[in-house]
Design a protein around this motif. Structure first.
Motif, PDB file in Angstrom:
ATOM      1  N   PRO A  21     -50.267  -7.245 -68.989  1.00  0.00           N
ATOM      2  CA  PRO A  21     -50.231  -5.782 -69.124  1.00  0.00           C
ATOM      3  C   PRO A  21     -49.937  -5.393 -70.576  1.00  0.00           C
ATOM      4  CG  PRO A  21     -48.921  -6.498 -67.250  1.00  0.00           C
ATOM      5  CD  PRO A  21     -49.295  -7.728 -67.999  1.00  0.00           C
ATOM      6  N   PRO A  22     -50.549  -4.329 -71.078  1.00  0.00           N
ATOM      7  CA  PRO A  22     -50.305  -3.905 -72.456  1.00  0.00           C
ATOM      8  C   PRO A  22     -48.863  -3.463 -72.644  1.00  0.00           C
ATOM      9  CG  PRO A  22     -51.604  -2.263 -71.271  1.00  0.00           C
ATOM     10  CD  PRO A  22     -51.514  -3.456 -70.390  1.00  0.00           C
ATOM     11  N   THR A  23     -48.206  -4.053 -73.621  1.00  0.00           N
ATOM     12  CA  THR A  23     -46.811  -3.685 -73.904  1.00  0.00           C
ATOM     13  C   THR A  23     -46.678  -3.361 -75.387  1.00  0.00           C
ATOM     14  OG1 THR A  23     -46.310  -6.050 -74.068  1.00  0.00           O
ATOM     15  CG2 THR A  23     -45.802  -4.963 -71.976  1.00  0.00           C
ATOM     16  N   GLY A  24     -46.386  -4.393 -76.209  1.00  0.00           N
ATOM     17  CA  GLY A  24     -46.241  -4.167 -77.635  1.00  0.00           C
ATOM     18  C   GLY A  24     -47.579  -3.981 -78.322  1.00  0.00           C
ATOM     19  N   PRO A  25     -47.574  -3.496 -79.563  1.00  0.00           N
ATOM     20  CA  PRO A  25     -48.811  -3.279 -80.306  1.00  0.00           C
ATOM     21  C   PRO A  25     -49.591  -4.573 -80.501  1.00  0.00           C
ATOM     22  CG  PRO A  25     -46.896  -3.096 -81.756  1.00  0.00           C
ATOM     23  CD  PRO A  25     -46.385  -3.161 -80.357  1.00  0.00           C
ATOM     24  N   GLU A  26     -50.915  -4.461 -80.420  1.00  0.00           N
ATOM     25  CA  GLU A  26     -51.797  -5.607 -80.595  1.00  0.00           C
ATOM     26  C   GLU A  26     -52.697  -5.378 -81.802  1.00  0.00           C
ATOM     27  OE1 GLU A  26     -53.903  -6.163 -76.915  1.00  0.00           O
ATOM     28  OE2 GLU A  26     -52.045  -6.170 -75.736  1.00  0.00           O
ATOM     29  N   VAL A  27     -52.844  -6.411 -82.614  1.00  0.00           N
ATOM     30  CA  VAL A  27     -53.770  -6.397 -83.747  1.00  0.00           C
ATOM     31  C   VAL A  27     -54.819  -7.462 -83.467  1.00  0.00           C
ATOM     32  CG1 VAL A  27     -54.060  -6.794 -86.222  1.00  0.00           C
ATOM     33  CG2 VAL A  27     -52.028  -5.599 -85.376  1.00  0.00           C
ATOM     34  N   VAL A  77     -40.663  -9.563 -77.632  1.00  0.00           N
ATOM     35  CA  VAL A  77     -41.871  -9.720 -78.453  1.00  0.00           C
ATOM     36  C   VAL A  77     -42.157  -8.417 -79.182  1.00  0.00           C
ATOM     37  CG1 VAL A  77     -44.350 -10.187 -78.414  1.00  0.00           C
ATOM     38  CG2 VAL A  77     -42.827 -11.451 -76.897  1.00  0.00           C
ATOM     39  N   LEU A  78     -42.323  -8.504 -80.493  1.00  0.00           N
ATOM     40  CA  LEU A  78     -42.643  -7.318 -81.286  1.00  0.00           C
ATOM     41  C   LEU A  78     -44.068  -6.836 -81.013  1.00  0.00           C
ATOM     42  CD1 LEU A  78     -41.194  -8.137 -84.832  1.00  0.00           C
ATOM     43  CD2 LEU A  78     -40.367  -6.404 -83.238  1.00  0.00           C
ATOM     44  N   GLY A  79     -44.984  -7.786 -80.910  1.00  0.00           N
ATOM     45  CA  GLY A  79     -46.390  -7.448 -80.723  1.00  0.00           C
ATOM     46  C   GLY A  79     -47.208  -8.725 -80.662  1.00  0.00           C
ATOM     47  N   TYR A  80     -48.524  -8.555 -80.738  1.00  0.00           N
ATOM     48  CA  TYR A  80     -49.426  -9.690 -80.569  1.00  0.00           C
ATOM     49  C   TYR A  80     -50.543  -9.677 -81.608  1.00  0.00           C
ATOM     50  CZ  TYR A  80     -47.314 -10.046 -75.919  1.00  0.00           C
ATOM     51  OH  TYR A  80     -46.425 -10.176 -74.880  1.00  0.00           O
ATOM     52  N   LEU A  81     -50.932 -10.862 -82.028  1.00  0.00           N
ATOM     53  CA  LEU A  81     -52.194 -11.067 -82.714  1.00  0.00           C
ATOM     54  C   LEU A  81     -53.193 -11.535 -81.663  1.00  0.00           C
ATOM     55  CD1 LEU A  81     -50.951 -13.001 -85.891  1.00  0.00           C
ATOM     56  CD2 LEU A  81     -51.211 -10.531 -85.590  1.00  0.00           C
ATOM     57  N   VAL A  82     -54.369 -10.948 -81.662  1.00  0.00           N
ATOM     58  CA  VAL A  82     -55.358 -11.236 -80.616  1.00  0.00           C
ATOM     59  C   VAL A  82     -56.640 -11.739 -81.270  1.00  0.00           C
ATOM     60  CG1 VAL A  82     -56.653 -10.305 -78.673  1.00  0.00           C
ATOM     61  CG2 VAL A  82     -54.359  -9.409 -79.194  1.00  0.00           C
ATOM     62  N   ASP A  83     -57.030 -12.949 -80.912  1.00  0.00           N
ATOM     63  CA  ASP A  83     -58.238 -13.576 -81.444  1.00  0.00           C
ATOM     64  C   ASP A  83     -59.373 -13.355 -80.449  1.00  0.00           C
ATOM     65  OD1 ASP A  83     -60.076 -15.139 -82.746  1.00  0.00           O
ATOM     66  OD2 ASP A  83     -59.091 -17.054 -82.325  1.00  0.00           O
ATOM     67  N   LEU A  84     -60.311 -12.470 -80.823  1.00  0.00           N
ATOM     68  CA  LEU A  84     -61.442 -12.166 -79.947  1.00  0.00           C
ATOM     69  C   LEU A  84     -62.596 -13.120 -80.220  1.00  0.00           C
ATOM     70  CD1 LEU A  84     -61.482  -8.263 -80.087  1.00  0.00           C
ATOM     71  CD2 LEU A  84     -60.492  -9.733 -78.324  1.00  0.00           C
ATOM     72  N   PRO A  85     -63.447 -13.381 -79.210  1.00  0.00           N
ATOM     73  CA  PRO A  85     -64.582 -14.296 -79.420  1.00  0.00           C
ATOM     74  C   PRO A  85     -65.496 -13.810 -80.545  1.00  0.00           C
ATOM     75  CG  PRO A  85     -64.291 -13.813 -77.087  1.00  0.00           C
ATOM     76  CD  PRO A  85     -63.386 -12.874 -77.827  1.00  0.00           C
ATOM     77  N   LEU A 108     -62.120  -3.229 -77.192  1.00  0.00           N
ATOM     78  CA  LEU A 108     -62.002  -2.331 -78.337  1.00  0.00           C
ATOM     79  C   LEU A 108     -61.974  -0.868 -77.923  1.00  0.00           C
ATOM     80  CD1 LEU A 108     -64.478  -4.174 -80.715  1.00  0.00           C
ATOM     81  CD2 LEU A 108     -61.990  -4.107 -80.933  1.00  0.00           C
ATOM     82  N   ARG A 109     -62.695  -0.532 -76.872  1.00  0.00           N
ATOM     83  CA  ARG A 109     -62.750   0.864 -76.432  1.00  0.00           C
ATOM     84  C   ARG A 109     -61.539   1.270 -75.598  1.00  0.00           C
ATOM     85  NH1 ARG A 109     -68.185  -0.408 -74.881  1.00  0.00           N
ATOM     86  NH2 ARG A 109     -67.361  -0.633 -72.767  1.00  0.00           N
ATOM     87  N   ASP A 110     -61.032   0.319 -74.789  1.00  0.00           N
ATOM     88  CA  ASP A 110     -60.125   0.714 -73.711  1.00  0.00           C
ATOM     89  C   ASP A 110     -58.705   0.170 -73.800  1.00  0.00           C
ATOM     90  OD1 ASP A 110     -62.385   1.963 -72.615  1.00  0.00           O
ATOM     91  OD2 ASP A 110     -62.928   0.166 -71.474  1.00  0.00           O
ATOM     92  N   ARG A 111     -58.463  -0.859 -74.558  1.00  0.00           N
ATOM     93  CA  ARG A 111     -57.129  -1.469 -74.560  1.00  0.00           C
ATOM     94  C   ARG A 111     -56.114  -0.496 -75.172  1.00  0.00           C
ATOM     95  NH1 ARG A 111     -54.518  -5.488 -71.740  1.00  0.00           N
ATOM     96  NH2 ARG A 111     -52.961  -6.545 -73.036  1.00  0.00           N
ATOM     97  N   PRO A 112     -55.176   0.027 -74.386  1.00  0.00           N
ATOM     98  CA  PRO A 112     -54.292   1.082 -74.900  1.00  0.00           C
ATOM     99  C   PRO A 112     -53.299   0.613 -75.950  1.00  0.00           C
ATOM    100  CG  PRO A 112     -53.654   0.443 -72.675  1.00  0.00           C
ATOM    101  CD  PRO A 112     -54.953  -0.238 -72.947  1.00  0.00           C
ATOM    102  N   SER A 113     -52.983  -0.687 -75.968  1.00  0.00           N
ATOM    103  CA  SER A 113     -51.986  -1.198 -76.910  1.00  0.00           C
ATOM    104  C   SER A 113     -52.600  -1.637 -78.237  1.00  0.00           C
ATOM    105  CB  SER A 113     -51.229  -2.375 -76.276  1.00  0.00           C
ATOM    106  OG  SER A 113     -52.133  -3.276 -75.665  1.00  0.00           O
ATOM    107  N   LEU A 114     -53.903  -1.432 -78.417  1.00  0.00           N
ATOM    108  CA  LEU A 114     -54.556  -1.833 -79.671  1.00  0.00           C
ATOM    109  C   LEU A 114     -54.079  -0.933 -80.805  1.00  0.00           C
ATOM    110  CD1 LEU A 114     -56.622  -3.618 -81.091  1.00  0.00           C
ATOM    111  CD2 LEU A 114     -58.401  -1.984 -80.427  1.00  0.00           C
TER     112      LEU A 114
END
Length: 207
Positions: A21-27, A77-85, A108-114
């Motif tokens: 579930p989206p929690t902390g900010p994601e980059v 957890v402060l946030g996440y780094l997310v490696d997309l394909p 990219l369109r819908d993830r609220p924590s992005l």
């Protein structure tokens, strides 16, 4: 030490519904196959194999998330780094490319924590048609974007400056855009990129 150096693998997912579930900010980090995404993640986190690419470019289909522990609370957890394909590798079947595009676009369109997007562009190629497609997904959300122009060591300084100006011009519709010449091997642009990413994840923390 930058908080990015604390990044640790959290989970892999083939579909959005498998993500936590989206929690902390994601980059998120996204770009064409072979644009240098894994190398950028590794050098920014000061780790040799936090992220790794497939021996066959374009074959990695998973979304990989790396959590950044809170230095004041190791259990948080402060946030996440997310490696997309990666996208755009010619030898991958059209059906698979479209499937990945659907996953990328939905994230990219819908993830609220992005909180921010690191778009990796080979400085020698410039913005491609597939990069534009990704940008078109992003533009309506007004998410800030850091364009890392990778493999900058392959060009002399003057050409790097012109490449940055051209990318900013082509992606002007994004609004909140920064573009940085970047090289993982020669450590060009690392400090500037780190500062931007850290600010998205935790503005009160200084790298």
């Amino acid at each position: 030490m930058s908080i990015l150096h604390r990044a640790r693998f959290t989970t892999s997912a083939a579909r959005l519904d498998q993500l936590p579930p989206p929690t902390g900010p994601e980059v998120c980090f996204v770009g064409r196959s072979n644009a240098g995404k894994s190398s950028a993640l590794n050098v920014l986190t000061n780790q040799r194999r936090l992220a790794f690419s497939s021996k066959t470019p374009g074959r990695t289909r998973l979304i990989n998330m790396f959590g950044i522990p809170d230095p004041l609370d190791p259990d948080a957890v402060l946030g996440y780094l997310v490696d997309l394909p990666g996208y755009g590798y010619a030898s991958v079947a059209q059906s698979a490319r479209e499937e990945w595009a659907d996953v990328l676009g939905s994230y990219l369109r819908d993830r609220p924590s992005l909180a921010g997007v690191v778009l990796l562009i080979d400085i020698r190629r410039g913005v491609t048609a597939l990069d534009r497609r990704l940008v078109d997904w992003l533009a309506p959300r007004k998410i800030p974007v850091l364009a890392l122009l990778t493999k900058a060591d392959k060009l002399p300084y003057g050409q790097r400056v012109r490449a940055i100006a051209e990318v900013k011009k082509e992606l002007a519709d994004l609004g909140r855009l920064n573009a940085v010449a970047f090289s993982a091997t020669q450590r060009i642009g690392i400090d500037e990129a780190t500062a931007q990413i850290v600010n998205w994840i935790s503005p009160q923390i200084v790298p």
